[in-house]
Motif scaffolding. Structure first.
Motif, PDB file in Angstrom:
ATOM      1  N   VAL A 108     110.111   3.191  27.749  1.00 14.23           N
ATOM      2  CA  VAL A 108     111.058   2.148  28.155  1.00 14.23           C
ATOM      3  C   VAL A 108     110.901   1.818  29.639  1.00 14.23           C
ATOM      4  O   VAL A 108     110.813   0.641  30.031  1.00 14.23           O
ATOM      5  N   MET A 109     110.861   2.853  30.468  1.00 11.54           N
ATOM      6  CA  MET A 109     110.691   2.620  31.900  1.00 11.54           C
ATOM      7  C   MET A 109     109.327   1.985  32.189  1.00 11.54           C
ATOM      8  O   MET A 109     109.203   1.117  33.053  1.00 11.54           O
ATOM      9  N   GLY A 110     108.304   2.417  31.453  1.00 11.36           N
ATOM     10  CA  GLY A 110     106.976   1.834  31.629  1.00 11.36           C
ATOM     11  C   GLY A 110     106.956   0.364  31.265  1.00 11.36           C
ATOM     12  O   GLY A 110     106.327  -0.452  31.945  1.00 11.36           O
ATOM     13  N   ARG A 111     107.669   0.036  30.195  1.00 11.73           N
ATOM     14  CA  ARG A 111     107.732  -1.373  29.794  1.00 11.73           C
ATOM     15  C   ARG A 111     108.421  -2.213  30.860  1.00 11.73           C
ATOM     16  O   ARG A 111     107.955  -3.308  31.201  1.00 11.73           O
ATOM     17  N   PHE A 112     109.548  -1.713  31.388  1.00 12.16           N
ATOM     18  CA  PHE A 112     110.233  -2.452  32.441  1.00 12.16           C
ATOM     19  C   PHE A 112     109.314  -2.682  33.633  1.00 12.16           C
ATOM     20  O   PHE A 112     109.247  -3.774  34.198  1.00 12.16           O
ATOM     21  N   SER A 168      92.771  -6.288  12.673  1.00 10.45           N
ATOM     22  CA  SER A 168      92.455  -6.810  14.007  1.00 10.45           C
ATOM     23  C   SER A 168      92.122  -5.676  14.971  1.00 10.45           C
ATOM     24  O   SER A 168      91.490  -5.905  16.005  1.00 10.45           O
ATOM     25  N   LEU A 169      92.550  -4.465  14.625  1.00 12.90           N
ATOM     26  CA  LEU A 169      92.262  -3.306  15.479  1.00 12.90           C
ATOM     27  C   LEU A 169      90.760  -3.059  15.595  1.00 12.90           C
ATOM     28  O   LEU A 169      90.299  -2.460  16.567  1.00 12.90           O
ATOM     29  N   THR A 170      89.996  -3.529  14.620  1.00 12.89           N
ATOM     30  CA  THR A 170      88.540  -3.303  14.638  1.00 12.89           C
ATOM     31  C   THR A 170      87.763  -4.580  14.915  1.00 12.89           C
ATOM     32  O   THR A 170      86.539  -4.583  14.826  1.00 12.89           O
ATOM     33  N   ASP A 171      88.468  -5.677  15.227  1.00 14.48           N
ATOM     34  CA  ASP A 171      87.771  -6.928  15.555  1.00 14.48           C
ATOM     35  C   ASP A 171      86.946  -6.751  16.822  1.00 14.48           C
ATOM     36  O   ASP A 171      87.375  -6.076  17.770  1.00 14.48           O
ATOM     37  N   LYS A 172      85.802  -7.385  16.870  1.00 14.15           N
ATOM     38  CA  LYS A 172      84.912  -7.276  18.021  1.00 14.15           C
ATOM     39  C   LYS A 172      84.975  -8.556  18.854  1.00 14.15           C
ATOM     40  O   LYS A 172      85.446  -9.602  18.399  1.00 14.15           O
ATOM     41  N   GLY A 173      84.482  -8.455  20.078  1.00 10.56           N
ATOM     42  CA  GLY A 173      84.369  -9.610  20.943  1.00 10.56           C
ATOM     43  C   GLY A 173      85.704 -10.101  21.465  1.00 10.56           C
ATOM     44  O   GLY A 173      86.740  -9.437  21.329  1.00 10.56           O
ATOM     45  N   PRO A 174      85.732 -11.317  22.055  1.00  9.74           N
ATOM     46  CA  PRO A 174      86.969 -11.876  22.615  1.00  9.74           C
ATOM     47  C   PRO A 174      88.087 -12.009  21.586  1.00  9.74           C
ATOM     48  O   PRO A 174      89.258 -11.855  21.909  1.00  9.74           O
ATOM     49  N   SER A 175      87.720 -12.309  20.328  1.00  4.44           N
ATOM     50  CA  SER A 175      88.742 -12.472  19.289  1.00  4.44           C
ATOM     51  C   SER A 175      89.418 -11.157  18.925  1.00  4.44           C
ATOM     52  O   SER A 175      90.447 -11.154  18.250  1.00  4.44           O
ATOM     53  N   GLY A 176      88.854 -10.052  19.378  1.00  2.00           N
ATOM     54  CA  GLY A 176      89.447  -8.747  19.085  1.00  2.00           C
ATOM     55  C   GLY A 176      90.384  -8.254  20.161  1.00  2.00           C
ATOM     56  O   GLY A 176      90.887  -7.128  20.077  1.00  2.00           O
ATOM     57  N   ARG A 177      90.650  -9.091  21.169  1.00  2.00           N
ATOM     58  CA  ARG A 177      91.505  -8.640  22.267  1.00  2.00           C
ATOM     59  C   ARG A 177      92.925  -8.341  21.797  1.00  2.00           C
ATOM     60  O   ARG A 177      93.549  -7.391  22.247  1.00  2.00           O
ATOM     61  N   PHE A 178      93.422  -9.183  20.879  1.00  2.00           N
ATOM     62  CA  PHE A 178      94.780  -8.911  20.395  1.00  2.00           C
ATOM     63  C   PHE A 178      94.843  -7.551  19.714  1.00  2.00           C
ATOM     64  O   PHE A 178      95.792  -6.789  19.913  1.00  2.00           O
ATOM     65  N   GLY A 179      93.862  -7.232  18.897  1.00  2.00           N
ATOM     66  CA  GLY A 179      93.854  -5.944  18.215  1.00  2.00           C
ATOM     67  C   GLY A 179      93.749  -4.782  19.170  1.00  2.00           C
ATOM     68  O   GLY A 179      94.367  -3.730  18.963  1.00  2.00           O
ATOM     69  N   ARG A 180      92.975  -4.955  20.244  1.00  2.00           N
ATOM     70  CA  ARG A 180      92.777  -3.858  21.198  1.00  2.00           C
ATOM     71  C   ARG A 180      93.960  -3.687  22.146  1.00  2.00           C
ATOM     72  O   ARG A 180      94.275  -2.563  22.546  1.00  2.00           O
ATOM     73  N   VAL A 181      94.588  -4.799  22.517  1.00  2.00           N
ATOM     74  CA  VAL A 181      95.648  -4.753  23.529  1.00  2.00           C
ATOM     75  C   VAL A 181      97.006  -5.134  22.942  1.00  2.00           C
ATOM     76  O   VAL A 181      97.991  -4.404  23.072  1.00  2.00           O
ATOM     77  N   GLY A 182      97.068  -6.291  22.305  1.00  2.67           N
ATOM     78  CA  GLY A 182      98.347  -6.803  21.834  1.00  2.67           C
ATOM     79  C   GLY A 182      98.970  -5.995  20.729  1.00  2.67           C
ATOM     80  O   GLY A 182     100.165  -5.670  20.776  1.00  2.67           O
ATOM     81  N   MET A 183      98.184  -5.646  19.712  1.00  3.59           N
ATOM     82  CA  MET A 183      98.720  -4.887  18.578  1.00  3.59           C
ATOM     83  C   MET A 183      99.352  -3.570  19.021  1.00  3.59           C
ATOM     84  O   MET A 183     100.498  -3.278  18.648  1.00  3.59           O
ATOM     85  N   PRO A 184      98.673  -2.736  19.820  1.00  3.16           N
ATOM     86  CA  PRO A 184      99.312  -1.493  20.260  1.00  3.16           C
ATOM     87  C   PRO A 184     100.583  -1.731  21.071  1.00  3.16           C
ATOM     88  O   PRO A 184     101.577  -1.015  20.893  1.00  3.16           O
ATOM     89  N   LEU A 185     100.573  -2.744  21.944  1.00  2.00           N
ATOM     90  CA  LEU A 185     101.751  -3.010  22.761  1.00  2.00           C
ATOM     91  C   LEU A 185     102.932  -3.452  21.901  1.00  2.00           C
ATOM     92  O   LEU A 185     104.071  -3.009  22.115  1.00  2.00           O
ATOM     93  N   VAL A 186     102.681  -4.326  20.939  1.00  2.65           N
ATOM     94  CA  VAL A 186     103.762  -4.793  20.077  1.00  2.65           C
ATOM     95  C   VAL A 186     104.317  -3.644  19.236  1.00  2.65           C
ATOM     96  O   VAL A 186     105.533  -3.488  19.098  1.00  2.65           O
ATOM     97  N   ILE A 196     104.241  -0.440  19.909  1.00  2.68           N
ATOM     98  CA  ILE A 196     104.944   0.528  20.766  1.00  2.68           C
ATOM     99  C   ILE A 196     106.260  -0.048  21.270  1.00  2.68           C
ATOM    100  O   ILE A 196     107.318   0.600  21.192  1.00  2.68           O
ATOM    101  N   PHE A 197     106.220  -1.278  21.818  1.00  3.34           N
ATOM    102  CA  PHE A 197     107.378  -1.838  22.498  1.00  3.34           C
ATOM    103  C   PHE A 197     108.376  -2.530  21.577  1.00  3.34           C
ATOM    104  O   PHE A 197     109.560  -2.603  21.899  1.00  3.34           O
ATOM    105  N   GLN A 198     107.934  -3.038  20.431  1.00  2.00           N
ATOM    106  CA  GLN A 198     108.831  -3.796  19.577  1.00  2.00           C
ATOM    107  C   GLN A 198     109.211  -3.076  18.290  1.00  2.00           C
ATOM    108  O   GLN A 198     110.118  -3.520  17.589  1.00  2.00           O
ATOM    109  N   ILE A 199     108.538  -1.966  17.993  1.00  2.00           N
ATOM    110  CA  ILE A 199     108.882  -1.236  16.765  1.00  2.00           C
ATOM    111  C   ILE A 199     109.189   0.231  17.063  1.00  2.00           C
ATOM    112  O   ILE A 199     110.317   0.690  16.879  1.00  2.00           O
ATOM    113  N   VAL A 200     108.188   0.962  17.545  1.00  2.00           N
ATOM    114  CA  VAL A 200     108.358   2.410  17.720  1.00  2.00           C
ATOM    115  C   VAL A 200     109.431   2.727  18.744  1.00  2.00           C
ATOM    116  O   VAL A 200     110.376   3.486  18.475  1.00  2.00           O
TER     117      VAL A 200
END
Length: 767
Positions: free
Chosen positions: A376-380, A641-659, A661-665
């Motif tokens: 929570v503090m990290g997200r803030f 999307s976690l295994t997508d490669k190249g620029p189109s895989g950025r959401f899977g590498r960055v966005g999916m974990p953040l969402v 962690i921050f919006q569910i877990v």
């Protein structure tokens, strides 16, 4: 002139999916109850743990120097064992050259096993007066104690002074300890020693009624002749000296196997036993003392006591005579013990299991709390730092997306029973500073929405409005119908209860000057913010949504284009298959699909839309439940999307974990913070817990104030934030837990319509 296109036909029978959705909707109430039960279970575990640690009820003596005029002299001057056989107070003294060794405050996982080992090595019995909460936490030690042949008595459940307690509290302290003994060792006992008691001459008018009551219930109260005062940690030699009775007098000797550092007691005990044996003393239990006294009077001891569990067979004990190490085993020495049977036994075992759950759960929850707190503090921290960078980057004088976008765009308005709002929506669009065509898709409304839309367009002189009617098929289908009917290469999507400012569309479409941009998220604002619920949502929108979007935009992993205001390249929408009906969060679904197709998704904070937020808690629950559950569906759908490669895989590498962690877990486990805060206030340190909670609130307030500054909002709404943290946030936790339970149980829901009031008018009327 308003043009219309109507598609009508016979209404089809509900599909199998719709029937399944209806059945699932009927199951939501049980799932809500299950969510509440989960939170209640967590709270119960923590309350049980706090109660077991005796941090409630005051571990202190509440009386001082009271008179003893009501206490019989025969009791004040009598021996350390007080009984009420036949209703008459009688005391029993320890015979000469006899030691009844007693220990208080246990069991303790460190010191009690050491005491038991010393007693066994020296073939000496003892009587342990146990605290019920400690018995519940360490049942194995009590079982070993009884099996080894030692005797146990009650020292209350929470180590509270019973003098000023109610009769109900006294009964509860005794009954709970009996249950703990039954669950731990399968026995109950008739022996009792009050916390903070000493010799019988200390009985006063406040404690005397307690002893009388317990005596009538069949308990034998035990005091001391000689106190080692080992709790003062005076040194080993003094403990031995103070525990030694004068001359050849017998004594009930008090030591402690718990309640603090007992290293000196452990060192003194074997020395004391050897010393007393050398002097010719016999060690016995309290029952042993009573047996000797009764045998001397020619009476047999039955050990039966009224008000307690009767014995089905006494357990064995050990004793020594004349200082020798000869073991004498007799059933009569354990007359104070009785076999626990029936409900007492099973309730006791249930208590032990519940305590074991609490004992194991609290450390796990503590670790979870630490992780959640850091997250929570990290997200803030991330939101503030990245939002500031985003603001400075986008508001530079030289910043631009490219050549201005001036070509017309299509604005799609899906509408289902929006008679209260649709006219305001069209009125706001009529003032657009950017050329637009408006497509209103009436999704089978039954309240005359399409007719109102035509009349409003005619009255406003809007010749760029088309009204399309379709059978009720849901919002995604309505949006897809609008996209297919659009004549422009850029489509703006908005809700039927939303109003735009004159510059909204122009600001929203400027990022399309960059050919990599496939979709743009606008800045959704709560229009009906002048109610308590509206103000709470206003804070959430500014801080929780728009501040988040700045962060995600900078990281190039925007998870959601809000349904209230979003723009798309038409070709990009068609490329990913349009709005999917697979999930309840079609906006999140298509946004992730855009990322995976290689398009860039950005946030335009200057494009503002005013929407009507739910006006009741019931409607708010329904909306947020759909959002939360739909987001989980979309994430699961795009898990690859976690295994997508190249620029189109950025959401899977960055966005999916953040969402995740921050919006569910994190939100699912965030109630730990509030539950632990309440736990600390009740059981630990109220002031420290309150200050910690206020510190967290201050951090959130600073973040919210910064978000309000970036969006140029009025700070007065932040006055509602403390109340929001106490009430609104708890509801959002339950909504998310409810959504998780639904997801785990495989339920499905249809798009749910919220009741609108039409109170959000033109933007100029919003403050």
């Amino acid at each position: 002139m308003t043009t219309t296109h109507t598609t009508r036909g016979r209404r089809r029978a509900p599909s199998r999916m719709q029937r399944a959705a209806g059945k699932a909707a009927a199951l939501q109430k049980p799932r809500v109850i299950l969510a509440l039960l989960l939170l209640l279970g967590l709270t119960s575990v923590m309350l049980l743990d706090g109660y077991l640690r005796a941090e409630v009820g005051g571990d202190q003596r509440v009386r001082t120097g009271a008179s003893s005029s009501k206490v019989p002299d025969s009791v004040l001057d009598g021996g350390p064992i007080l009984t009420f056989r036949g209703g008459k107070a009688t005391t029993v003294s320890v015979p000469k050259k006899t030691i009844a060794l007693t220990f208080d405050d246990g069991p303790n996982p460190t010191y009690t096993p050491q005491v038991l080992k010393i007693l066994e090595e020296n073939d000496v019995p003892a009587t342990f007066f146990l605290v019920g909460s400690m018995v519940s936490r360490y049942p194995g030690i009590v079982k070993d104690m009884v099996e080894q042949g030692d005797e146990v008595g009650i020292h209350t459940f929470t180590h509270v002074d019973l003098s000023y307690q109610s009769t109900a509290r006294v009964d509860r302290e005794m009954e709970q300890t009996q249950l703990a003994l039954a669950g731990a060792a399968g026995i109950t006992t008739t022996l009792f020693r009050a916390p903070y008691s000493s010799e019988t001459d200390a009985i006063d008018n406040y404690s005397w009624p307690v002893y009388k009551k317990l005596g009538q219930d069949g308990y034998t109260s035990v005091f001391v002749d000689t106190d080692s005062d080992d709790w003062k940690k005076p040194g080993v030699s003094k403990i031995v000296d103070w525990a030694t009775p004068k001359g050849t007098s017998g004594a009930a000797v008090l030591m402690h196997d718990a309640g603090g550092d007992r290293e000196q007691t452990i060192e003194a005990l074997p020395k004391y036993i050897k010393k007393m044996k050398a002097k010719g003393y016999t060690f016995t239990t309290i029952s042993g003392v009573m047996e000797k006294q009764n045998t001397g009077n020619g009476r047999a001891v039955t050990g039966t006591a009224t008000g307690v569990q009767p014995g089905a067979g006494a357990l064995n004990s050990r004793g020594t005579q004349g200082g020798s190490a000869t073991r004498q085993v007799t059933d009569r020495l354990q007359a104070a013990h009785h076999q626990a049977t029936g409900a007492t036994l099973y309730e006791g075992k249930a208590l032990i299991v519940a305590v074991a759950v609490a004992e194991y759960a609290l450390p796990v929850l503590s670790v979870g709390l630490m992780i959640v707190g850091v997250a929570v503090m990290g997200r803030f921290g991330m939101m503030v730092v990245l939002a500031r960078r985003h603001y400075r980057q986008r508001n530079r004088r030289r910043f631009g997306w490219g050549p201005p976008v001036t070509r017309p765009v299509s604005v799609i308005v899906p509408a289902y029973n929006e008679k209260e709002c649709i006219a305001n929506t069209l009125q706001s669009l009529s003032r657009s500073a950017h050329p637009i065509e408006v497509i209103v898709v009436d999704d089978g409304s039954t309240d005359g929405t399409s007719e109102i839309a035509r009349e409003a367009a005619y009255a406003l002189g809007m010749t760029n409005v088309r009204v399309i009617r379709q059978e009720n098929a849901g919002k995604p289908a309505a949006l897809n119908n609008g996209v297919r009917s659009a004549s422009c290469d850029i489509v703006v999507m908005m809700d039927g209860d939303t109003v735009f400012e004159p510059d909204t569309v122009r600001s929203l479409v400027q990022p399309f000057a960059d050919p990599e941009v496939g979709a743009v998220a606008g800045n959704a604002k709560v229009g009906n913010r002048n109610t308590v619920i509206g103000a709470w949502q206003h804070i959430e929108y500014v801080m929780g949504f728009n501040l988040d979007r700045r962060m995600y935009d900078l990281l190039r992993c925007m998870p959601t284009i809000p349904g209230a205001i979003g723009a798309f390249r038409r070709e990009a929408v068609l490329q990913v298959g349009g709005m999917s009906e697979d999930t309840l969060a079609e906006d999140t679904d298509i946004t992730i699909a855009m990322h995976r197709a290689g398009w860039r998704v950005v946030y335009e904070e200057h494009a503002r839309a005013w929407t009507e937020a739910p006006g009741s808690l019931k409607q708010l629950w329904s909306q947020r439940y759909r959002w939360s559950y739909g987001t989980m569906q979309a994430l699961w759908k795009h898990r690859k999307s976690l295994t997508d490669k190249g620029p189109s895989g950025r959401f899977g590498r960055v966005g999916m974990p953040l969402v995740v962690i921050f919006q569910i877990v994190t939100p699912v486990f965030a109630p730990l913070i509030d539950v632990f805060t309440a736990y600390s206030m009740i059981f630990v340190d109220f002031t420290a817990a309150l200050l910690a909670w206020l510190a967290v609130l201050a951090v959130q307030l600073v973040c919210a104030a910064y978000a309000f500054r970036l969006d140029r909002e009025k700070y007065r709404y932040l006055l509602m934030m403390p109340l929001q943290q106490l009430a609104y946030r708890q509801m959002m936790y339950l909504v998310l837990i409810h959504s998780c339970i639904t997801a785990l149980t495989g339920g499905r829901l249809r798009w749910q319509k919220l009741k609108r009031t039409g109170e959000v008018g033109t933007p100029a009327g919003v403050s």
